[in-house]
Scaffold this motif. Structure first.
Motif, short mmCIF file in Angstrom:
data_model
loop_
_atom_site.label_atom_id
_atom_site.label_comp_id
_atom_site.label_asym_id
_atom_site.label_seq_id
_atom_site.Cartn_x
_atom_site.Cartn_y
_atom_site.Cartn_z
N VAL A 1 1.13 -0.79 0.35
CA VAL A 1 -0.06 -0.31 -0.22
C VAL A 1 1.04 1.14 0.08
O VAL A 1 1.74 1.16 1.12
N ILE A 2 1.21 2.02 -1.05
CA ILE A 2 1.21 3.04 -1.21
C ILE A 2 1.22 4.29 -1.58
O ILE A 2 1.45 5.39 -1.92
N ASN A 3 -0.37 3.95 -1.33
CA ASN A 3 -0.97 5.63 -1.91
C ASN A 3 -2.63 4.89 -1.23
O ASN A 3 -2.80 4.22 -1.15
N PRO A 4 -3.66 5.57 -0.90
CA PRO A 4 -4.96 5.25 -0.06
C PRO A 4 -5.92 4.35 -0.12
O PRO A 4 -5.92 4.16 0.00
N HIS A 5 -5.97 4.39 -2.55
CA HIS A 5 -6.56 3.96 -2.56
C HIS A 5 -6.52 2.63 -3.10
O HIS A 5 -7.11 1.63 -3.07
N MET A 6 -5.17 1.83 -1.75
CA MET A 6 -4.90 0.51 -2.54
C MET A 6 -4.84 -0.48 -0.90
O MET A 6 -5.56 -1.56 -1.81
N GLU A 7 -5.26 0.84 0.27
CA GLU A 7 -6.18 0.17 1.28
C GLU A 7 -6.82 -0.64 0.89
O GLU A 7 -8.13 -0.56 0.53
N PRO B 1 4.79 -5.36 -9.35
CA PRO B 1 3.57 -5.32 -9.85
C PRO B 1 2.80 -3.70 -10.61
O PRO B 1 1.75 -3.76 -10.95
N ASP B 2 3.39 -2.65 -9.97
CA ASP B 2 3.34 -1.62 -10.53
C ASP B 2 3.71 -1.05 -12.22
O ASP B 2 2.80 0.22 -11.72
N MET B 3 4.45 -1.45 -12.22
CA MET B 3 4.71 -1.53 -13.84
C MET B 3 4.11 -0.76 -15.30
O MET B 3 4.03 0.07 -15.87
N GLU C 1 9.28 -0.06 -3.56
CA GLU C 1 9.28 -0.92 -4.01
C GLU C 1 8.95 -0.72 -5.63
O GLU C 1 8.98 -1.91 -6.67
N ARG C 2 9.26 0.40 -5.94
CA ARG C 2 8.55 0.70 -7.78
C ARG C 2 10.07 1.40 -8.21
O ARG C 2 10.21 1.30 -9.10
N LYS C 3 11.36 1.51 -7.84
CA LYS C 3 12.03 1.57 -7.90
C LYS C 3 13.16 1.03 -8.92
O LYS C 3 13.59 1.87 -10.05
N PHE D 1 -5.57 12.83 -3.90
CA PHE D 1 -4.86 12.94 -5.24
C PHE D 1 -3.47 13.39 -4.94
O PHE D 1 -2.66 13.94 -5.46
N TYR D 2 -2.82 12.35 -5.52
CA TYR D 2 -1.04 12.35 -4.39
C TYR D 2 -0.17 12.46 -6.25
O TYR D 2 0.63 12.46 -6.24
N HIS D 3 -0.66 12.20 -7.35
CA HIS D 3 0.28 12.83 -8.89
C HIS D 3 -1.15 13.78 -9.13
O HIS D 3 -2.07 13.99 -9.22
N ASP E 1 -1.19 13.98 -12.11
CA ASP E 1 -3.03 13.43 -13.05
C ASP E 1 -3.95 12.72 -12.82
O ASP E 1 -4.70 11.96 -13.07
N THR E 2 -3.47 12.89 -10.94
CA THR E 2 -5.10 11.87 -10.45
C THR E 2 -6.29 13.48 -11.02
O THR E 2 -7.34 13.01 -10.58
N CYS E 3 -5.39 14.73 -10.83
CA CYS E 3 -6.18 16.40 -10.57
C CYS E 3 -6.53 16.77 -11.28
O CYS E 3 -7.00 17.52 -11.81
N CYS F 1 -9.91 12.89 -13.61
CA CYS F 1 -9.95 13.54 -14.40
C CYS F 1 -8.47 12.85 -14.27
O CYS F 1 -6.22 13.49 -15.22
N ASN F 2 -7.84 11.11 -14.34
CA ASN F 2 -6.57 10.34 -14.89
C ASN F 2 -7.11 10.07 -16.97
O ASN F 2 -6.60 9.17 -16.56
N ALA F 3 -8.07 10.81 -16.87
CA ALA F 3 -8.36 10.29 -18.52
C ALA F 3 -7.55 11.13 -19.20
O ALA F 3 -6.05 11.32 -18.59
N SER G 1 -5.53 -0.32 -7.67
CA SER G 1 -4.62 0.42 -7.40
C SER G 1 -4.09 1.60 -7.11
O SER G 1 -3.03 2.12 -6.97
N GLY G 2 -4.94 2.76 -7.51
CA GLY G 2 -4.89 4.11 -7.13
C GLY G 2 -4.98 4.68 -8.85
O GLY G 2 -3.92 5.74 -8.83
N GLY G 3 -4.92 4.37 -9.79
CA GLY G 3 -4.48 3.92 -11.09
C GLY G 3 -5.55 4.15 -12.08
O GLY G 3 -6.53 3.63 -12.15
N PHE H 1 -4.78 7.34 -17.65
CA PHE H 1 -3.98 8.18 -18.10
C PHE H 1 -2.64 8.00 -17.50
O PHE H 1 -1.73 7.37 -18.66
N CYS H 2 -2.53 6.90 -16.06
CA CYS H 2 -1.26 6.42 -15.65
C CYS H 2 -0.96 4.87 -16.55
O CYS H 2 0.44 4.59 -15.67
N MET H 3 -1.35 4.11 -17.40
CA MET H 3 -1.93 3.48 -18.08
C MET H 3 -0.32 3.10 -19.00
O MET H 3 -0.88 2.17 -20.20
N1 ARG Z 1 -0.12 1.60 -7.66
C1 ARG Z 1 0.88 2.79 -7.49
C2 ARG Z 1 1.02 4.09 -7.35
O1 ARG Z 1 0.81 3.75 -6.11
C3 ARG Z 1 -0.99 3.79 -9.34
C4 ARG Z 1 0.45 4.70 -9.20
C5 ARG Z 1 -0.29 5.51 -10.69
N2 ARG Z 1 0.05 6.17 -11.38
C6 ARG Z 1 -0.21 7.55 -11.79
N3 ARG Z 1 0.58 8.93 -11.82
N4 ARG Z 1 -1.72 8.22 -11.76
O2 ARG Z 1 2.17 4.42 -7.66
#
Ligand code: ARG
Length: 298
Positions: A40-46, A85-87, A115-117, A194-196, A198-200, A245-247, A286-288, A291-293
Protein backbone atom coordinates in the motif's frame (compact mmCIF):
# COMPACT_ATOMS: atom_id res chain seq x y z
CA UNK A 1 12.61 29.69 -22.22
CA UNK A 2 13.69 27.99 -19.01
CA UNK A 3 11.94 29.11 -15.83
CA UNK A 4 9.83 27.76 -13.02
CA UNK A 5 6.62 29.59 -12.19
CA UNK A 6 5.94 29.15 -8.48
CA UNK A 7 3.35 31.93 -8.10
CA UNK A 8 0.49 32.80 -10.47
CA UNK A 9 1.65 36.41 -10.70
CA UNK A 10 4.87 35.25 -12.35
CA UNK A 11 3.00 34.05 -15.44
CA UNK A 12 4.20 36.62 -17.96
CA UNK A 13 3.37 34.79 -21.19
CA UNK A 14 0.28 33.72 -23.09
CA UNK A 15 -0.22 30.36 -24.77
CA UNK A 16 0.21 31.87 -28.22
CA UNK A 17 3.72 32.98 -27.27
CA UNK A 18 4.84 29.44 -26.47
CA UNK A 19 6.59 27.22 -29.01
CA UNK A 20 4.54 24.47 -30.63
CA UNK A 21 5.22 20.84 -29.71
CA UNK A 22 4.42 17.93 -32.04
CA UNK A 23 1.62 15.63 -30.86
CA UNK A 24 3.07 12.19 -29.97
CA UNK A 25 2.13 9.34 -32.31
CA UNK A 26 3.20 6.34 -30.21
CA UNK A 27 1.82 4.84 -27.03
CA UNK A 28 3.96 2.76 -24.69
CA UNK A 29 2.05 0.18 -22.65
CA UNK A 30 3.26 -2.49 -20.23
CA UNK A 31 1.48 -5.84 -20.29
CA UNK A 32 -0.36 -6.34 -16.96
CA UNK A 33 0.42 -10.06 -16.71
CA UNK A 34 2.04 -9.34 -13.30
CA UNK A 35 -0.24 -6.48 -12.21
CA UNK A 36 -1.36 -6.87 -8.60
CA UNK A 37 -1.82 -4.98 -5.34
CA UNK A 38 0.92 -6.34 -3.08
CA UNK A 39 1.67 -3.28 -0.91
CA UNK A 40 0.00 0.00 0.00
CA UNK A 41 1.68 3.21 -1.18
CA UNK A 42 -1.40 5.36 -1.77
CA UNK A 43 -4.78 5.58 0.02
CA UNK A 44 -6.67 3.88 -2.84
CA UNK A 45 -4.69 0.65 -2.39
CA UNK A 46 -5.82 0.19 1.21
CA UNK A 47 -7.90 -2.97 1.62
CA UNK A 48 -7.04 -4.22 -1.86
CA UNK A 49 -4.00 -6.42 -1.27
CA UNK A 50 -4.63 -9.68 -3.12
CA UNK A 51 -7.93 -8.34 -4.45
CA UNK A 52 -7.13 -8.10 -8.18
CA UNK A 53 -9.02 -10.25 -10.65
CA UNK A 54 -6.21 -10.94 -13.14
CA UNK A 55 -8.47 -12.03 -15.99
CA UNK A 56 -10.64 -8.96 -15.68
CA UNK A 57 -7.57 -6.71 -15.40
CA UNK A 58 -6.17 -8.21 -18.62
CA UNK A 59 -9.47 -7.71 -20.47
CA UNK A 60 -9.76 -4.09 -19.31
CA UNK A 61 -6.20 -3.36 -20.43
CA UNK A 62 -6.61 -5.02 -23.86
CA UNK A 63 -9.69 -2.90 -24.61
CA UNK A 64 -7.77 0.24 -23.81
CA UNK A 65 -4.74 -0.81 -25.84
CA UNK A 66 -6.90 -1.59 -28.87
CA UNK A 67 -8.61 1.80 -28.62
CA UNK A 68 -5.27 3.57 -29.18
CA UNK A 69 -4.69 1.40 -32.24
CA UNK A 70 -8.14 2.28 -33.56
CA UNK A 71 -7.36 5.98 -33.15
CA UNK A 72 -4.26 5.46 -35.31
CA UNK A 73 -1.56 5.40 -32.62
CA UNK A 74 1.36 3.01 -32.90
CA UNK A 75 1.29 0.86 -29.77
CA UNK A 76 4.64 -0.26 -28.36
CA UNK A 77 3.98 -3.04 -25.87
CA UNK A 78 6.59 -4.36 -23.42
CA UNK A 79 6.24 -7.28 -21.02
CA UNK A 80 5.60 -6.83 -17.30
CA UNK A 81 7.95 -8.10 -14.60
CA UNK A 82 7.04 -10.49 -11.77
CA UNK A 83 8.81 -8.32 -9.16
CA UNK A 84 7.01 -5.12 -10.14
CA UNK A 85 3.21 -5.31 -9.86
CA UNK A 86 2.81 -1.55 -10.56
CA UNK A 87 4.86 -1.45 -13.75
CA UNK A 88 1.68 -1.33 -15.85
CA UNK A 89 1.45 2.33 -14.74
CA UNK A 90 4.09 3.40 -17.22
CA UNK A 91 3.37 7.13 -16.98
CA UNK A 92 5.49 7.20 -13.86
CA UNK A 93 9.03 6.08 -14.64
CA UNK A 94 10.01 8.82 -17.09
CA UNK A 95 9.35 12.20 -18.71
CA UNK A 96 10.16 12.35 -22.44
CA UNK A 97 10.78 15.44 -24.57
CA UNK A 98 11.37 16.28 -28.21
CA UNK A 99 13.37 19.40 -29.07
CA UNK A 100 12.65 21.79 -31.95
CA UNK A 101 15.35 20.05 -34.05
CA UNK A 102 13.80 16.62 -33.40
CA UNK A 103 16.24 15.38 -30.74
CA UNK A 104 14.49 13.02 -28.33
CA UNK A 105 15.39 13.16 -24.65
CA UNK A 106 14.05 11.54 -21.51
CA UNK A 107 14.50 12.23 -17.82
CA UNK A 108 14.27 8.98 -15.87
CA UNK A 109 12.33 9.04 -12.59
CA UNK A 110 13.51 8.58 -9.04
CA UNK A 111 10.56 6.65 -7.65
CA UNK A 112 9.22 7.62 -4.23
CA UNK A 113 8.42 4.09 -3.05
CA UNK A 114 11.27 1.55 -2.73
CA UNK A 115 8.88 -1.07 -4.14
CA UNK A 116 8.79 0.73 -7.51
CA UNK A 117 12.42 1.84 -7.94
CA UNK A 118 13.39 -1.29 -9.88
CA UNK A 119 10.87 -0.52 -12.66
CA UNK A 120 12.90 2.38 -14.02
CA UNK A 121 15.72 0.43 -15.79
CA UNK A 122 13.16 -1.67 -17.68
CA UNK A 123 11.44 1.43 -19.02
CA UNK A 124 14.83 2.99 -19.79
CA UNK A 125 15.51 0.10 -22.18
CA UNK A 126 12.53 1.18 -24.29
CA UNK A 127 14.02 4.65 -24.68
CA UNK A 128 17.46 3.26 -25.50
CA UNK A 129 15.93 1.19 -28.28
CA UNK A 130 14.03 4.25 -29.55
CA UNK A 131 17.15 6.48 -29.72
CA UNK A 132 16.31 8.87 -26.90
CA UNK A 133 19.11 10.67 -25.00
CA UNK A 134 18.81 9.42 -21.43
CA UNK A 135 19.09 11.92 -18.57
CA UNK A 136 19.49 10.67 -14.99
CA UNK A 137 18.77 12.91 -12.04
CA UNK A 138 21.47 13.19 -9.38
CA UNK A 139 19.75 11.13 -6.70
CA UNK A 140 21.80 12.73 -3.92
CA UNK A 141 20.09 16.05 -4.80
CA UNK A 142 16.74 15.00 -6.23
CA UNK A 143 15.20 12.31 -4.11
CA UNK A 144 11.74 11.98 -5.69
CA UNK A 145 10.39 12.47 -9.19
CA UNK A 146 7.66 10.34 -10.74
CA UNK A 147 7.76 11.29 -14.40
CA UNK A 148 4.49 12.02 -16.17
CA UNK A 149 2.54 11.09 -13.06
CA UNK A 150 3.46 14.59 -11.90
CA UNK A 151 5.05 16.41 -14.85
CA UNK A 152 2.53 16.82 -17.65
CA UNK A 153 3.10 18.41 -21.04
CA UNK A 154 0.64 21.07 -22.10
CA UNK A 155 -1.18 19.93 -25.25
CA UNK A 156 0.83 20.95 -28.32
CA UNK A 157 2.87 23.60 -26.48
CA UNK A 158 6.33 23.77 -24.96
CA UNK A 159 5.11 24.05 -21.37
CA UNK A 160 5.17 21.58 -18.49
CA UNK A 161 2.78 21.49 -15.54
CA UNK A 162 4.74 20.21 -12.54
CA UNK A 163 2.89 18.70 -9.59
CA UNK A 164 4.66 18.14 -6.29
CA UNK A 165 3.97 17.23 -2.69
CA UNK A 166 3.55 13.46 -2.46
CA UNK A 167 5.68 11.70 -5.11
CA UNK A 168 7.85 14.52 -6.47
CA UNK A 169 9.77 17.28 -4.72
CA UNK A 170 9.44 20.82 -6.10
CA UNK A 171 13.20 21.42 -6.48
CA UNK A 172 13.40 18.97 -9.39
CA UNK A 173 11.52 21.35 -11.71
CA UNK A 174 14.36 23.90 -11.92
CA UNK A 175 16.54 21.11 -13.28
CA UNK A 176 13.90 19.82 -15.69
CA UNK A 177 13.15 23.32 -16.93
CA UNK A 178 16.85 23.86 -17.71
CA UNK A 179 17.36 20.41 -19.23
CA UNK A 180 14.40 20.78 -21.59
CA UNK A 181 14.68 24.58 -21.97
CA UNK A 182 10.98 24.71 -21.16
CA UNK A 183 8.91 26.73 -18.69
CA UNK A 184 7.38 24.75 -15.85
CA UNK A 185 4.32 25.88 -13.90
CA UNK A 186 4.62 24.25 -10.48
CA UNK A 187 1.44 23.08 -8.75
CA UNK A 188 1.37 21.99 -5.13
CA UNK A 189 -0.88 19.02 -4.39
CA UNK A 190 -2.72 19.17 -1.06
CA UNK A 191 -4.94 16.07 -0.83
CA UNK A 192 -3.22 12.69 -0.50
CA UNK A 193 -5.99 10.93 -2.43
CA UNK A 194 -4.76 13.00 -5.40
CA UNK A 195 -1.12 12.11 -4.91
CA UNK A 196 -0.05 12.58 -8.54
CA UNK A 197 -0.89 15.57 -10.72
CA UNK A 198 -2.44 13.20 -13.26
CA UNK A 199 -5.13 12.29 -10.70
CA UNK A 200 -6.47 15.86 -10.53
CA UNK A 201 -5.45 17.62 -13.78
CA UNK A 202 -6.18 16.31 -17.25
CA UNK A 203 -5.06 18.50 -20.14
CA UNK A 204 -7.57 17.88 -22.92
CA UNK A 205 -6.44 20.32 -25.58
CA UNK A 206 -4.63 23.66 -25.75
CA UNK A 207 -7.45 25.59 -24.08
CA UNK A 208 -9.22 22.97 -21.98
CA UNK A 209 -8.38 21.30 -18.69
CA UNK A 210 -10.39 18.91 -16.52
CA UNK A 211 -9.57 19.35 -12.82
CA UNK A 212 -10.56 18.41 -9.30
CA UNK A 213 -10.27 21.84 -7.62
CA UNK A 214 -9.89 20.68 -4.01
CA UNK A 215 -6.61 18.92 -4.82
CA UNK A 216 -4.95 22.32 -5.42
CA UNK A 217 -4.10 25.46 -3.47
CA UNK A 218 -5.92 28.68 -4.28
CA UNK A 219 -2.90 30.01 -6.15
CA UNK A 220 -2.58 26.72 -8.02
CA UNK A 221 -6.14 27.17 -9.26
CA UNK A 222 -5.27 30.72 -10.33
CA UNK A 223 -2.36 29.40 -12.39
CA UNK A 224 -4.65 26.87 -14.09
CA UNK A 225 -7.33 29.48 -14.81
CA UNK A 226 -4.76 31.99 -16.11
CA UNK A 227 -3.62 29.59 -18.83
CA UNK A 228 -6.74 27.54 -19.66
CA UNK A 229 -9.76 29.45 -20.97
CA UNK A 230 -12.00 26.38 -20.45
CA UNK A 231 -11.75 24.59 -17.09
CA UNK A 232 -14.09 21.66 -16.45
CA UNK A 233 -14.48 20.68 -12.79
CA UNK A 234 -15.10 17.11 -11.68
CA UNK A 235 -17.15 16.51 -8.56
CA UNK A 236 -15.76 14.58 -5.60
CA UNK A 237 -17.37 11.24 -6.45
CA UNK A 238 -16.20 11.19 -10.07
CA UNK A 239 -12.72 12.50 -9.21
CA UNK A 240 -12.05 10.38 -6.14
CA UNK A 241 -13.90 7.13 -6.82
CA UNK A 242 -13.79 7.05 -10.63
CA UNK A 243 -10.53 8.92 -11.29
CA UNK A 244 -12.28 11.15 -13.86
CA UNK A 245 -9.24 13.46 -14.06
CA UNK A 246 -6.99 10.51 -14.90
CA UNK A 247 -8.59 10.54 -18.34
CA UNK A 248 -6.50 11.11 -21.43
CA UNK A 249 -7.09 12.97 -24.67
CA UNK A 250 -4.16 11.93 -26.87
CA UNK A 251 -5.31 13.78 -30.00
CA UNK A 252 -7.08 16.80 -28.48
CA UNK A 253 -10.50 15.44 -29.50
CA UNK A 254 -11.12 11.88 -28.25
CA UNK A 255 -11.23 11.46 -24.48
CA UNK A 256 -10.62 8.04 -22.91
CA UNK A 257 -12.11 7.97 -19.41
CA UNK A 258 -13.21 5.54 -16.71
CA UNK A 259 -16.85 4.62 -17.28
CA UNK A 260 -19.59 6.23 -15.22
CA UNK A 261 -18.23 9.79 -15.01
CA UNK A 262 -21.67 11.11 -15.97
CA UNK A 263 -21.30 14.77 -15.06
CA UNK A 264 -17.79 15.11 -16.45
CA UNK A 265 -18.84 13.36 -19.65
CA UNK A 266 -21.76 15.77 -20.15
CA UNK A 267 -19.36 18.69 -19.76
CA UNK A 268 -16.87 17.09 -22.15
CA UNK A 269 -19.53 16.62 -24.81
CA UNK A 270 -20.71 20.23 -24.35
CA UNK A 271 -17.10 21.33 -25.00
CA UNK A 272 -17.02 19.34 -28.24
CA UNK A 273 -15.04 16.26 -27.13
CA UNK A 274 -15.82 12.70 -28.10
CA UNK A 275 -16.07 10.51 -25.01
CA UNK A 276 -14.96 6.86 -24.95
CA UNK A 277 -15.64 5.06 -21.69
CA UNK A 278 -13.48 2.24 -20.34
CA UNK A 279 -13.79 0.03 -17.32
CA UNK A 280 -10.54 0.27 -15.35
CA UNK A 281 -12.05 -0.99 -12.07
CA UNK A 282 -9.16 -3.38 -11.31
CA UNK A 283 -6.62 -0.56 -11.73
CA UNK A 284 -8.64 1.88 -9.60
CA UNK A 285 -7.94 -0.50 -6.70
CA UNK A 286 -4.27 0.39 -7.14
CA UNK A 287 -4.89 4.13 -7.45
CA UNK A 288 -4.57 4.37 -11.22
CA UNK A 289 -6.72 4.58 -14.33
CA UNK A 290 -6.51 5.48 -18.01
CA UNK A 291 -3.89 8.24 -18.08
CA UNK A 292 -1.22 6.48 -16.07
CA UNK A 293 -1.58 3.14 -17.90
CA UNK A 294 0.39 4.49 -20.85
CA UNK A 295 3.15 6.83 -21.94
CA UNK A 296 2.86 8.89 -25.09
CA UNK A 297 6.07 8.95 -27.13
CA UNK A 298 7.42 10.67 -30.20
N1 ARG B 1 -0.12 1.85 -7.34
C1 ARG B 1 0.55 2.85 -8.13
C2 ARG B 1 1.31 3.80 -7.22
O1 ARG B 1 0.84 4.11 -6.17
C3 ARG B 1 -0.43 3.58 -8.97
C4 ARG B 1 0.20 4.60 -9.87
C5 ARG B 1 -0.80 5.30 -10.71
N2 ARG B 1 -0.18 6.28 -11.49
C6 ARG B 1 -0.56 7.55 -11.64
N3 ARG B 1 0.18 8.31 -12.37
N4 ARG B 1 -1.57 8.05 -11.04
O2 ARG B 1 2.38 4.24 -7.53
Amino acid sequence: MAKVITHSEQIDFTLSELEEMPIPGKVLVVNPEHFDVKYVINPHMEGHIGDINKDVAMKEWIRLKEAYQKLGFYVHEVPGHPDFPDMVFCANQSLPNITADGTKQVVMSVMHAPERKGEVPFIQEVYEESSYDIVHLDESKFTEFEGMGDAIWHFGKRLIWGGYGYRTTSDVYEHISNTFNTPVIALELVDEKFYHLDTCLCILNTETALIYPKAFTEDGLKKIRTIFSNVIEANQHEAEELFACNATCPDGKNVFIQEGCTMVNDALVRSGFEVHQFDTAEYLKSGGSVFCMKMLLW
